[in-house]
Design a protein around this motif. Sequence first.
Motif, PDB file in Angstrom:
ATOM      1  N   LEU A  64       0.839  -0.921   0.289  1.00 60.77           N
ATOM      2  CA  LEU A  64      -0.173   0.043  -0.327  1.00 60.77           C
ATOM      3  C   LEU A  64       0.931   1.453  -0.516  1.00 60.77           C
ATOM      4  CD1 LEU A  64      -2.749   1.387   0.155  1.00 60.77           C
ATOM      5  CD2 LEU A  64      -2.912   0.799   2.763  1.00 60.77           C
ATOM      6  N   LEU A  65       1.823   1.729   0.848  1.00 57.93           N
ATOM      7  CA  LEU A  65       2.633   2.037   1.072  1.00 57.93           C
ATOM      8  C   LEU A  65       3.406   2.648  -0.471  1.00 57.93           C
ATOM      9  CD1 LEU A  65       4.205   2.342   4.279  1.00 57.93           C
ATOM     10  CD2 LEU A  65       2.323   3.458   3.970  1.00 57.93           C
ATOM     11  N   GLU A  66       3.693   1.863  -0.978  1.00 54.82           N
ATOM     12  CA  GLU A  66       4.740   1.758  -2.739  1.00 54.82           C
ATOM     13  C   GLU A  66       4.147   2.188  -3.933  1.00 54.82           C
ATOM     14  OE1 GLU A  66       6.775  -1.120  -5.854  1.00 54.82           O
ATOM     15  OE2 GLU A  66       6.077  -2.324  -3.915  1.00 54.82           O
ATOM     16  N   ILE A  67       2.300   1.388  -3.166  1.00 52.93           N
ATOM     17  CA  ILE A  67       1.140   2.336  -4.050  1.00 52.93           C
ATOM     18  C   ILE A  67       1.004   4.326  -4.057  1.00 52.93           C
ATOM     19  CG2 ILE A  67      -1.130   2.872  -5.299  1.00 52.93           C
ATOM     20  CD1 ILE A  67      -1.387   0.021  -4.743  1.00 52.93           C
ATOM     21  N   PHE A  68       1.641   4.597  -2.453  1.00 53.52           N
ATOM     22  CA  PHE A  68       1.105   5.564  -2.490  1.00 53.52           C
ATOM     23  C   PHE A  68       2.481   6.607  -2.359  1.00 53.52           C
ATOM     24  CE2 PHE A  68      -2.083   4.746   0.835  1.00 53.52           C
ATOM     25  CZ  PHE A  68      -3.229   5.359   0.062  1.00 53.52           C
ATOM     26  N   THR A  69       3.457   6.222  -2.481  1.00 55.93           N
ATOM     27  CA  THR A  69       4.590   6.303  -2.960  1.00 55.93           C
ATOM     28  C   THR A  69       5.003   6.450  -4.426  1.00 55.93           C
ATOM     29  OG1 THR A  69       5.741   5.833  -1.034  1.00 55.93           O
ATOM     30  CG2 THR A  69       7.489   6.509  -3.095  1.00 55.93           C
ATOM     31  N   GLU A  70       5.156   5.515  -5.775  1.00 59.99           N
ATOM     32  CA  GLU A  70       4.931   5.554  -6.839  1.00 59.99           C
ATOM     33  C   GLU A  70       4.164   6.235  -7.530  1.00 59.99           C
ATOM     34  OE1 GLU A  70       7.941   4.340  -7.948  1.00 59.99           O
ATOM     35  OE2 GLU A  70       8.837   3.767  -5.858  1.00 59.99           O
ATOM     36  N   VAL A  71       2.528   6.132  -7.557  1.00 59.12           N
ATOM     37  CA  VAL A  71       1.991   6.301  -8.549  1.00 59.12           C
ATOM     38  C   VAL A  71       1.120   7.524  -7.681  1.00 59.12           C
ATOM     39  CG1 VAL A  71      -1.076   6.277  -8.852  1.00 59.12           C
ATOM     40  CG2 VAL A  71       0.799   3.905  -8.469  1.00 59.12           C
ATOM     41  N   TYR A  72       1.501   7.931  -6.658  1.00 57.31           N
ATOM     42  CA  TYR A  72       0.649   9.431  -6.156  1.00 57.31           C
ATOM     43  C   TYR A  72       1.926  10.249  -5.512  1.00 57.31           C
ATOM     44  CZ  TYR A  72      -3.804   7.288  -5.887  1.00 57.31           C
ATOM     45  OH  TYR A  72      -5.122   6.900  -6.341  1.00 57.31           O
ATOM     46  N   LEU A 251       0.212  13.647  -6.742  1.00 56.29           N
ATOM     47  CA  LEU A 251       1.325  15.372  -6.360  1.00 56.29           C
ATOM     48  C   LEU A 251       1.517  16.217  -8.073  1.00 56.29           C
ATOM     49  CD1 LEU A 251       2.566  15.453  -2.580  1.00 56.29           C
ATOM     50  CD2 LEU A 251       1.088  16.384  -3.841  1.00 56.29           C
ATOM     51  N   THR A 252       2.096  15.145  -8.183  1.00 57.90           N
ATOM     52  CA  THR A 252       2.573  15.491  -9.533  1.00 57.90           C
ATOM     53  C   THR A 252       3.059  14.399 -10.359  1.00 57.90           C
ATOM     54  OG1 THR A 252       4.839  14.429  -8.717  1.00 57.90           O
ATOM     55  CG2 THR A 252       4.612  16.446  -8.256  1.00 57.90           C
ATOM     56  N   SER A 253       2.545  15.386 -11.885  1.00 55.45           N
ATOM     57  CA  SER A 253       1.956  13.974 -12.940  1.00 55.45           C
ATOM     58  C   SER A 253       4.209  14.008 -13.149  1.00 55.45           C
ATOM     59  CB  SER A 253       2.226  14.663 -14.685  1.00 55.45           C
ATOM     60  OG  SER A 253       2.991  16.037 -14.615  1.00 55.45           O
ATOM     61  N   ARG A 254       4.106  12.464 -14.202  1.00 62.47           N
ATOM     62  CA  ARG A 254       5.319  11.853 -14.697  1.00 62.47           C
ATOM     63  C   ARG A 254       6.182  12.757 -15.440  1.00 62.47           C
ATOM     64  NH1 ARG A 254       2.699   6.612 -17.698  1.00 62.47           N
ATOM     65  NH2 ARG A 254       2.003   5.746 -15.534  1.00 62.47           N
ATOM     66  N   LYS A 255       5.720  14.590 -15.443  1.00 61.02           N
ATOM     67  CA  LYS A 255       6.408  15.112 -16.047  1.00 61.02           C
ATOM     68  C   LYS A 255       7.168  16.834 -15.453  1.00 61.02           C
ATOM     69  CE  LYS A 255       4.858  14.886 -20.824  1.00 61.02           C
ATOM     70  NZ  LYS A 255       4.133  15.643 -22.172  1.00 61.02           N
ATOM     71  N   GLY A 256       6.580  16.804 -13.708  1.00 62.25           N
ATOM     72  CA  GLY A 256       7.444  16.820 -12.550  1.00 62.25           C
ATOM     73  C   GLY A 256       6.148  17.920 -13.167  1.00 62.25           C
ATOM     74  N   GLU A 257       5.057  18.201 -12.922  1.00 64.78           N
ATOM     75  CA  GLU A 257       4.218  19.119 -13.298  1.00 64.78           C
ATOM     76  C   GLU A 257       2.716  19.324 -12.352  1.00 64.78           C
ATOM     77  OE1 GLU A 257       3.007  20.109 -18.126  1.00 64.78           O
ATOM     78  OE2 GLU A 257       4.606  20.326 -18.005  1.00 64.78           O
ATOM     79  N   SER A 258       2.477  19.890 -11.360  1.00 65.31           N
ATOM     80  CA  SER A 258       1.123  19.331 -11.387  1.00 65.31           C
ATOM     81  C   SER A 258      -0.069  18.861 -11.731  1.00 65.31           C
ATOM     82  CB  SER A 258       0.980  20.653 -10.314  1.00 65.31           C
ATOM     83  OG  SER A 258       2.015  21.634  -9.051  1.00 65.31           O
TER      84      SER A 258
END
Length: 386
Positions: A64-72, A251-258
């Motif tokens: 669960l923490l991995e999803i919060f880190t990697e996806v969100y 928090l950010t997209s894959r391109k680093g934009e909000s």
Amino acid sequence: MGSSKPHDAFRIAKTPKQLQNFARNLEVALERAIKNNGPYNKVSVLAFHWANDEMQVVTLESQLLEIFTEVYGYETESFTIPVAQSTQCLGDKLLEWSKLRRGQGTLRIYVYSGHASHAGTVDHQWFLGGRANARGDLVGPRVDWFVVKHLIEYSEGDACYIFDCCSAGSAALYDGPEVLCASGWGQTAGSNLPFSFTQALIDTLKDLAGETKTLAEIFAIMYRNAYQSQMSASPLHIARRGNPSIALAPLTSRKGESVEPRMTRSQARDHVDHRVLISVHLQEDTPDLQSWSRWLATNLPPVVFGVDVKIESVFRAGSTLVLVTLPLEIWTMLDPRDEAFTFVAHVLSNNILPVLEGRGMPIRPPPGPTSSENMPPGQHYRKSLG
């Protein structure tokens, strides 16, 4: 425990409300269910479990923490509650961790996995523990959650609880942080991890793949899929009074934009095969279903009318009693203290009685002079002798 004679059955009357106010209640509930109260500047997740945990919850906690880190893109941390000085250690950790992550534009998510004692809505103690006996009673060290939670609930910023344990609804009440959890008060959560609440939440978040959803919407998805997920208990959602449901968004997209909020009102549309049936006491004395339907089509706000809120039937009951079906997302955000509303059941269709009557399938044959209803006892068993 359910009953055919609940306490409300012996009340003379409930306080009714005007139909316009009911429409406004629906609109507010829907707005709070789908409104994005972000974007947050920072989201942090603290997951905690016991050192003497016997269910091996750390595996799913890590996923669960991995999803919060990697996806969100959330900051995550795991904490192990020691068996010695458990209350002090957990309290110190919660306070220290929360102090560093409070402030405007912040969201703190607290995740607990483990055992818990059974508690009701009026109990003043609720204990968390790492071990339990065959009867479900806690064995060994334990922490009274009501003692430590006050250290973190008044910090600036938003907070929510995600708890996978028995009686998980005790994590917070209506005045506390928003809660998404594995079971209601006094209910048992399953210990079979592949069919647990945490596993179902992991699967749901994976399917969403970072799509912005509120906790109310995530609850509705999990509830509808509970049978398919073979969850041992139905998930529970507790809204925070007067506040929109917290939205989980990257928090950010894959391109680093909000990431801009992508939530639309159409996303709150309920599946046709699962909704909630409630009763509503109204002041208006017009027990005419067609009149109510015309009023709905004309007066309900478009945001509500578009999500399949339907009046199923109307009765005279001192006030006017209306049976209404509505989506899970709206139901879970209604004010639970409003006595004009009463939960009836989770249903899988609209009122099918008109359909049955149209097919010539009455529930009970009409009585007549030759029916058994008008015969003496046993008369309808006699054979004609010609």
